[in-house]
Enzyme design. Structure first.
Site, mmCIF file in Angstrom:
data_model
loop_
_atom_site.group_PDB
_atom_site.id
_atom_site.type_symbol
_atom_site.label_atom_id
_atom_site.label_comp_id
_atom_site.label_asym_id
_atom_site.label_seq_id
_atom_site.Cartn_x
_atom_site.Cartn_y
_atom_site.Cartn_z
ATOM 1 N N ASP A 29 -40.269 -30.611 73.050
ATOM 2 C CA ASP A 29 -39.736 -29.233 72.883
ATOM 3 C C ASP A 29 -39.929 -28.485 74.013
ATOM 4 O OD1 ASP A 29 -39.367 -29.947 70.225
ATOM 5 O OD2 ASP A 29 -41.610 -29.516 69.765
ATOM 6 N N THR A 30 -39.131 -27.468 74.214
ATOM 7 C CA THR A 30 -39.066 -26.420 75.294
ATOM 8 C C THR A 30 -40.231 -25.638 75.347
ATOM 9 O OG1 THR A 30 -36.672 -26.577 75.112
ATOM 10 C CG2 THR A 30 -37.872 -24.810 76.424
ATOM 11 N N ALA A 31 -40.965 -25.405 76.514
ATOM 12 C CA ALA A 31 -42.014 -24.523 76.579
ATOM 13 C C ALA A 31 -41.783 -23.536 77.701
ATOM 14 C CB ALA A 31 -43.566 -25.198 76.904
ATOM 15 N N GLU A 45 -41.589 -24.113 71.434
ATOM 16 C CA GLU A 45 -40.799 -24.529 70.339
ATOM 17 C C GLU A 45 -41.857 -25.177 69.437
ATOM 18 O OE1 GLU A 45 -37.182 -26.849 70.442
ATOM 19 O OE2 GLU A 45 -36.313 -25.597 72.004
#
Length: 231
Positions: A29-31, A45
């Site tokens: 997940d994008t951080a 996310e």
């Protein structure tokens, strides 16, 4: 078989197991992290793999001390292990020096532990990249730590599956003079730009540390207010 040999370089001078760890990060997940003049914001996310999972059981941002927190892209269990290791390093530093650990000191010592996992047989590299955000006597800090053990200080950065596009977006939007409120809006806007589906207060997590040196995870009601400002 050389693909599985952790301590053997490929003909191109790469450790393939680290490449595989970075692939795990790239699928995560994008951080996003942004350092402002008066604080740091982390946005990540928090999508569940099933609607049957309790939302409250999924936490992507972990507090390491009152003034330092971290989030990740990659393998959740690896992040949990490194978070526990970071807290041990904090306690060890406190017992030895009787003072709070500096963000850069914690990042360096944790990076050494991560790097050791790249050169010992019988273990594998950690399949996770970590964003460390904190505020100490030297000011706000944002550090990225990768599976190789490399770590860098950033003004703004992103990790995970949308990292490339998010960084390109941040390069256009980032302003060194921005305050923390602008940083929050910029981080949310960056995440929203490449978000798959509808972004809501329950499928993202937002953490903020300001110049009071206290890291806080924003409640969904407050995240909702920020998201409505973007519309």
């Amino acid at each position: 078989m050389t693909d599985f040999a952790l301590t053997t370089f490929s003909s191109k001078g790469k450790l393939l197991q680290i490449e595989y760890a970075l692939n795990a990060v790239a699928k995560g997940d994008t951080a996003i992290g942004i350092k402002a003049k008066n604080g740091v914001v982390l946005v990540v996310e928090k999508k569940q793999s099933s609607i049957l999972i309790e939302e409250s059981s999924v936490q992507k941002i972990a507090s390491l001390t009152d003034n330092i927190a971290a989030t990740y892209a990659g393998l959740g269990p690896d992040f949990r292990v490194l978070s526990q290791q970071a807290r041990k390093l904090v306690k060890k530093y406190d017992l030895k020096y009787q003072e709070e650990i500096f963000v850069q000191t914690l990042s360096r010592e944790l990076a050494e532990d991560v790097q050791i996992a790249t050169q010992r047989g019988g273990i594998r590299p950690f399949g996770v990249s970590i964003l460390i955000a904190g505020y100490d006597e030297e000011g706000p800090h944002l550090v990225q730590l990768d599976p190789s053990g490399a770590y860098y200080s950033w003004k703004a950065t992103a990790i995970g599956k949308q990292a490339k596009n998010a960084k390109a977006f941040l390069e256009k939007r980032y302003n060194a003079d921005m305050e923390i409120e602008d940083a929050i809006n910029t981080a949310l806007l960056t995440l929203k730009e490449g978000f798959e589906g509808q972004i809501t207060p329950t499928n993202i997590e937002v953490g903020v540390i300001r110049d009071d040196h206290v890291f806080r995870i924003l409640p969904p009601s407050q995240v909702k207010d920020y998201l409505e400002e973007l519309e």
